[in-house]
Design a protein around this motif. Sequence first.
Motif, PDB file in Angstrom:
ATOM      1  N   ALA A 136       3.257  32.904 -44.814  1.00  0.00           N
ATOM      2  CA  ALA A 136       2.101  33.748 -45.146  1.00  0.00           C
ATOM      3  C   ALA A 136       2.334  34.480 -46.466  1.00  0.00           C
ATOM      4  CB  ALA A 136       1.838  34.742 -44.018  1.00  0.00           C
ATOM      5  N   TRP A 137       3.548  34.980 -46.680  1.00  0.00           N
ATOM      6  CA  TRP A 137       3.854  35.737 -47.896  1.00  0.00           C
ATOM      7  C   TRP A 137       3.755  34.852 -49.140  1.00  0.00           C
ATOM      8  CZ3 TRP A 137       4.049  40.734 -48.827  1.00  0.00           C
ATOM      9  CH2 TRP A 137       4.574  41.163 -50.036  1.00  0.00           C
ATOM     10  N   THR A 138       4.216  33.606 -49.019  1.00  0.00           N
ATOM     11  CA  THR A 138       4.248  32.702 -50.174  1.00  0.00           C
ATOM     12  C   THR A 138       3.060  31.748 -50.193  1.00  0.00           C
ATOM     13  OG1 THR A 138       5.623  31.093 -48.994  1.00  0.00           O
ATOM     14  CG2 THR A 138       6.773  32.790 -50.284  1.00  0.00           C
ATOM     15  N   TRP A 139       2.003  32.093 -49.487  1.00  0.00           N
ATOM     16  CA  TRP A 139       0.807  31.233 -49.434  1.00  0.00           C
ATOM     17  C   TRP A 139       0.393  30.913 -50.867  1.00  0.00           C
ATOM     18  CZ3 TRP A 139      -2.597  31.541 -44.711  1.00  0.00           C
ATOM     19  CH2 TRP A 139      -3.674  30.641 -44.771  1.00  0.00           C
ATOM     20  N   PRO A 140       0.315  29.633 -51.217  1.00  0.00           N
ATOM     21  CA  PRO A 140      -0.012  29.284 -52.606  1.00  0.00           C
ATOM     22  C   PRO A 140      -1.410  29.753 -53.002  1.00  0.00           C
ATOM     23  CG  PRO A 140       0.680  27.344 -51.361  1.00  0.00           C
ATOM     24  CD  PRO A 140       0.538  28.466 -50.383  1.00  0.00           C
ATOM     25  N   ARG A 141      -1.516  30.153 -54.240  1.00  0.00           N
ATOM     26  CA  ARG A 141      -2.802  30.554 -54.809  1.00  0.00           C
ATOM     27  C   ARG A 141      -3.485  29.314 -55.364  1.00  0.00           C
ATOM     28  NH1 ARG A 141      -3.317  35.646 -53.148  1.00  0.00           N
ATOM     29  NH2 ARG A 141      -1.521  36.918 -53.601  1.00  0.00           N
ATOM     30  N   ALA A 142      -4.784  29.265 -55.241  1.00  0.00           N
ATOM     31  CA  ALA A 142      -5.547  28.164 -55.831  1.00  0.00           C
ATOM     32  C   ALA A 142      -5.675  28.430 -57.326  1.00  0.00           C
ATOM     33  CB  ALA A 142      -6.926  28.069 -55.185  1.00  0.00           C
ATOM     34  N   THR A 143      -5.393  27.425 -58.110  1.00  0.00           N
ATOM     35  CA  THR A 143      -5.559  27.564 -59.549  1.00  0.00           C
ATOM     36  C   THR A 143      -6.665  26.631 -60.001  1.00  0.00           C
ATOM     37  OG1 THR A 143      -3.873  25.889 -59.946  1.00  0.00           O
ATOM     38  CG2 THR A 143      -3.148  28.181 -59.968  1.00  0.00           C
TER      39      THR A 143
END
Length: 164
Positions: A136-143
């Motif tokens: 959850a902490w490192t959930w990737p961000r959409a770019t």
Amino acid sequence: MSTLRDNTTTLDDSRLPVRAKLVAAWTSFMFLYVYVDILGFYVPGKIDDILVGVVFEFDITQTLLTALLTLMAIPILMVVLSAMLPARASRVTNLVVASVQVPFAMFNAVGESWTYYYWGAVVLEVAVLAVILRLAWTWPRATASPVTTAAGVYTEPRQTQHHA
């Protein structure tokens, strides 16, 4: 000279989405949660206490069982919520619930006489909760890629029908 390569041994290593990993982690947590309780019935004297209406020094009442059901329902619902909530809400919910579950998991082993069994269970449960927290902490961000950004800005002109 070319060499033949055996592609039959190459495994597909597709990346799982974070949601799927969280659902799998909460499902694993639930299996641990349930099986620790089920195997706990084999601890000598546990069934005798239950038969006389006592669980962990508490009298078995409707209120106690409702409270225990509520505590069990939280990780059970996290399986569904991890998959169904929007990404931001799922991330926050996973961080909060997993953080609260860590001390709760430790509390379950306090005062138990079978320390290897119960503390072993706590270590396993906390390890799975740590995986959940990390996911959850490192959930990737959409770019946004330049292609999708450019495509999103440009819109086709509306076609109007010409009547002859």
